[in-house]
Design an enzyme around this catalytic site. Sequence first.
Site, PDB file in Angstrom:
ATOM      1  N   GLY A  16      -0.567  47.256 -18.222  1.00  0.00           N
ATOM      2  CA  GLY A  16      -1.700  46.631 -17.428  1.00  0.00           C
ATOM      3  C   GLY A  16      -2.403  45.496 -17.533  1.00  0.00           C
ATOM      4  CB  SER A  17      -0.988  41.981 -18.829  1.00  0.00           C
ATOM      5  OG  SER A  17       0.356  41.783 -17.708  1.00  0.00           O
ATOM      6  CG  ASN A  18      -0.456  41.562 -12.854  1.00  0.00           C
ATOM      7  OD1 ASN A  18      -0.629  40.388 -12.542  1.00  0.00           O
ATOM      8  ND2 ASN A  18       0.813  41.945 -13.443  1.00  0.00           N
ATOM      9  CG  LEU A  47       6.548  50.941 -12.929  1.00  0.00           C
ATOM     10  CD1 LEU A  47       7.338  50.875 -14.348  1.00  0.00           C
ATOM     11  CD2 LEU A  47       7.021  49.698 -12.167  1.00  0.00           C
ATOM     12  CG  ASN A 103       3.546  46.154  -5.003  1.00  0.00           C
ATOM     13  OD1 ASN A 103       3.239  46.619  -6.170  1.00  0.00           O
ATOM     14  ND2 ASN A 103       4.888  46.016  -4.918  1.00  0.00           N
ATOM     15  CG  HIS A 131       8.558  42.795  -6.328  1.00  0.00           C
ATOM     16  ND1 HIS A 131       9.089  44.075  -6.821  1.00  0.00           N
ATOM     17  CD2 HIS A 131       9.716  41.919  -6.190  1.00  0.00           C
ATOM     18  CE1 HIS A 131      10.342  44.041  -6.950  1.00  0.00           C
ATOM     19  NE2 HIS A 131      10.927  42.857  -6.543  1.00  0.00           N
ATOM     20  CG  ASP A 152       9.652  46.100  -3.583  1.00  0.00           C
ATOM     21  OD1 ASP A 152       8.518  46.414  -3.885  1.00  0.00           O
ATOM     22  OD2 ASP A 152      10.695  46.308  -4.304  1.00  0.00           O
ATOM     23  CD  GLU A 184       3.585  39.710 -12.033  1.00  0.00           C
ATOM     24  OE1 GLU A 184       2.838  40.587 -11.825  1.00  0.00           O
ATOM     25  OE2 GLU A 184       4.940  39.771 -12.346  1.00  0.00           O
TER      26      GLU A 184
END
Length: 189
Positions: free
Chosen positions: A12-14, A84, A101, A103, A144, A173
């Site tokens: 969960g760094s984003n 995921l 999303n 990617h 995607d 990101e």
Amino acid sequence: MKKIVIFASGGGSNAEAIMKHFSGRENIRVSGVFTNNPNAGVLQKAEKYGVPTIVFNREELNGDIVLHKLDTIKPDLIVLAGFLWKFPEHIVQQYPDKIINIHPALLPNYGGKGMYGLHVHTAVHNNKETESGITIHFVNEHYDEGNIIFQASVALDDCATPQDIAAKVLQLEHKYFPAVIEDLLKKEF
Ligand code: GAR
């Protein structure tokens, strides 16, 4: 008040970059973190920012339970940040153009089923690509393949391993994802 819900499966760094970016804001807030993984690091990160969390299983995602929980929040944007599992079609249909999303590659290359996390960076490395990057896109019923909102690229000349590529792409990101989310929400104000 614009509301964001984040779906994440791992560290969960984003998600953290997004929660940090919007913390203390008056018009935009992260109203929930949803995860399929009861051990996901994102749960502690959400707690740190006082964001409510929901853990669900596959049946709850593909049935009515997750959709019902979303409908009680009524998010303006649903953000998949390292989520995921395949996002179910019935939720996509209920929230058209409101699900995005990130990617970790330059789509349409290195996307599709099975292409996530280190699998992506290993493929990029094995193909001796000289650059990679990030793609932020709308989510449709195919992995995607939704319309692209934003891309940024980075040179890989100093990357000797897939892990080096992952670290470099992750920095991109964190730099761009919160700002792109803010832009999307502002367009609706
Ligand atoms: C991120 O690199 C994200 O782009 C990727 O998973 C990582 C999650 O990191 N997502 C995919 O590969 C989706 N196909 P985080 O949990 O530290 O945010």
